[in-house]
Design a protein around this motif. Sequence first.
Motif, PDB file in Angstrom:
ATOM      1  N   ALA A 183      -4.432  -1.873   8.291  1.00  0.00           N
ATOM      2  CA  ALA A 183      -5.273  -0.684   8.192  1.00  0.00           C
ATOM      3  C   ALA A 183      -4.592   0.383   7.333  1.00  0.00           C
ATOM      4  O   ALA A 183      -5.244   1.026   6.504  1.00  0.00           O
ATOM      5  N   LEU A 184      -3.289   0.572   7.516  1.00  0.00           N
ATOM      6  CA  LEU A 184      -2.561   1.530   6.687  1.00  0.00           C
ATOM      7  C   LEU A 184      -2.535   1.101   5.234  1.00  0.00           C
ATOM      8  O   LEU A 184      -2.650   1.922   4.324  1.00  0.00           O
ATOM      9  N   GLN A 185      -2.390  -0.202   5.003  1.00  0.00           N
ATOM     10  CA  GLN A 185      -2.388  -0.710   3.631  1.00  0.00           C
ATOM     11  C   GLN A 185      -3.769  -0.509   3.000  1.00  0.00           C
ATOM     12  O   GLN A 185      -3.875  -0.146   1.829  1.00  0.00           O
ATOM     13  N   ALA A 186      -4.840  -0.704   3.775  1.00  0.00           N
ATOM     14  CA  ALA A 186      -6.196  -0.487   3.255  1.00  0.00           C
ATOM     15  C   ALA A 186      -6.407   0.993   2.927  1.00  0.00           C
ATOM     16  O   ALA A 186      -7.032   1.328   1.909  1.00  0.00           O
ATOM     17  N   LEU A 187      -5.881   1.871   3.769  1.00  0.00           N
ATOM     18  CA  LEU A 187      -5.973   3.301   3.491  1.00  0.00           C
ATOM     19  C   LEU A 187      -5.193   3.638   2.219  1.00  0.00           C
ATOM     20  O   LEU A 187      -5.647   4.431   1.393  1.00  0.00           O
ATOM     21  N   GLY A 188      -4.048   2.995   2.044  1.00  0.00           N
ATOM     22  CA  GLY A 188      -3.272   3.183   0.815  1.00  0.00           C
ATOM     23  C   GLY A 188      -4.038   2.703  -0.406  1.00  0.00           C
ATOM     24  O   GLY A 188      -3.988   3.334  -1.467  1.00  0.00           O
ATOM     25  N   LYS A 189      -4.777   1.617  -0.250  1.00  0.00           N
ATOM     26  CA  LYS A 189      -5.582   1.096  -1.360  1.00  0.00           C
ATOM     27  C   LYS A 189      -6.680   2.089  -1.733  1.00  0.00           C
ATOM     28  O   LYS A 189      -6.997   2.270  -2.908  1.00  0.00           O
ATOM     29  N   LYS A 190      -7.260   2.756  -0.724  1.00  0.00           N
ATOM     30  CA  LYS A 190      -8.257   3.789  -1.006  1.00  0.00           C
ATOM     31  C   LYS A 190      -7.625   4.953  -1.760  1.00  0.00           C
ATOM     32  O   LYS A 190      -8.257   5.539  -2.644  1.00  0.00           O
ATOM     33  N   LEU A 191      -6.383   5.278  -1.400  1.00  0.00           N
ATOM     34  CA  LEU A 191      -5.682   6.360  -2.102  1.00  0.00           C
ATOM     35  C   LEU A 191      -5.513   6.033  -3.582  1.00  0.00           C
ATOM     36  O   LEU A 191      -5.630   6.910  -4.433  1.00  0.00           O
ATOM     37  N   VAL A 192      -5.238   4.780  -3.876  1.00  0.00           N
ATOM     38  CA  VAL A 192      -5.041   4.355  -5.261  1.00  0.00           C
ATOM     39  C   VAL A 192      -6.333   4.549  -6.062  1.00  0.00           C
ATOM     40  O   VAL A 192      -6.300   4.827  -7.249  1.00  0.00           O
ATOM     41  N   GLY A 193      -7.480   4.461  -5.401  1.00  0.00           N
ATOM     42  CA  GLY A 193      -8.767   4.622  -6.070  1.00  0.00           C
ATOM     43  C   GLY A 193      -9.148   6.067  -6.359  1.00  0.00           C
ATOM     44  O   GLY A 193     -10.137   6.313  -7.041  1.00  0.00           O
ATOM     45  N   LEU A 194      -8.379   7.025  -5.858  1.00  0.00           N
ATOM     46  CA  LEU A 194      -8.697   8.430  -6.077  1.00  0.00           C
ATOM     47  C   LEU A 194      -8.198   8.905  -7.436  1.00  0.00           C
ATOM     48  O   LEU A 194      -7.242   8.371  -7.983  1.00  0.00           O
ATOM     49  N   ASN A 195      -8.849   9.950  -7.961  1.00  0.00           N
ATOM     50  CA  ASN A 195      -8.365  10.549  -9.204  1.00  0.00           C
ATOM     51  C   ASN A 195      -7.317  11.622  -8.866  1.00  0.00           C
ATOM     52  O   ASN A 195      -7.095  11.938  -7.704  1.00  0.00           O
ATOM     53  N   ASN A 196      -6.688  12.164  -9.881  1.00  0.00           N
ATOM     54  CA  ASN A 196      -5.591  13.123  -9.672  1.00  0.00           C
ATOM     55  C   ASN A 196      -6.048  14.365  -8.922  1.00  0.00           C
ATOM     56  O   ASN A 196      -5.323  14.893  -8.077  1.00  0.00           O
ATOM     57  N   GLU A 197      -7.247  14.855  -9.220  1.00  0.00           N
ATOM     58  CA  GLU A 197      -7.766  16.049  -8.551  1.00  0.00           C
ATOM     59  C   GLU A 197      -7.929  15.790  -7.052  1.00  0.00           C
ATOM     60  O   GLU A 197      -7.587  16.637  -6.225  1.00  0.00           O
TER      61      GLU A 197
END
Length: 171
Positions: free
Chosen positions: A27-41
């Motif tokens: 679950a933490l790794q999946a949350l990290g994967k979502k973070l990677v999909g975010l833009n800088n802002e």
Amino acid sequence: MTDEFDDIDQPEEEWVSKTRRKQEMHALQALGKKLVGLNNEQLDKVPLEPELLAAVKECQRLRKGEAIRRQLQYIGRLMRLADADAIEEAMDRFEAGKQAHDAHFHKLERWRDRLVNGDGSDLTAYIEEYPHADVQHLRQLVRNAQKEAQQQKPPASARKLFKYLRELAES
């Protein structure tokens, strides 16, 4: 003489199964994967430790599949030390904003379809809801879109109509 009940007041460590720990790590790794999909802002609005932020930005830079997989595992390890609840809350806010945007977008699409496929009463209803609309321009866009639909041409005018509807909704 020690009494076997002396340590009753001591809190016991809660036993967590290996399966449960693995589920939490995934679950933490999946949350990290979502973070990677975010833009800088968006990343700036998420409470991240500097090391975790650097790992996320490094993962965004990578292009090879295996390197990305390893970096995501590393991000998952760093996530164990981070405040996952605060990160999840920030991600939920982004998701709620996206859902609101999508709902607004779908409403505009429904208006466009009603105007193109409907009769004059739909145009009147739209003008009542958006009184600042340029009625003449709107009627012209609707007529052009209806003509294209009848002739089975590409929907260039329908796109122009949608763009105008979006501009009206944003103003």
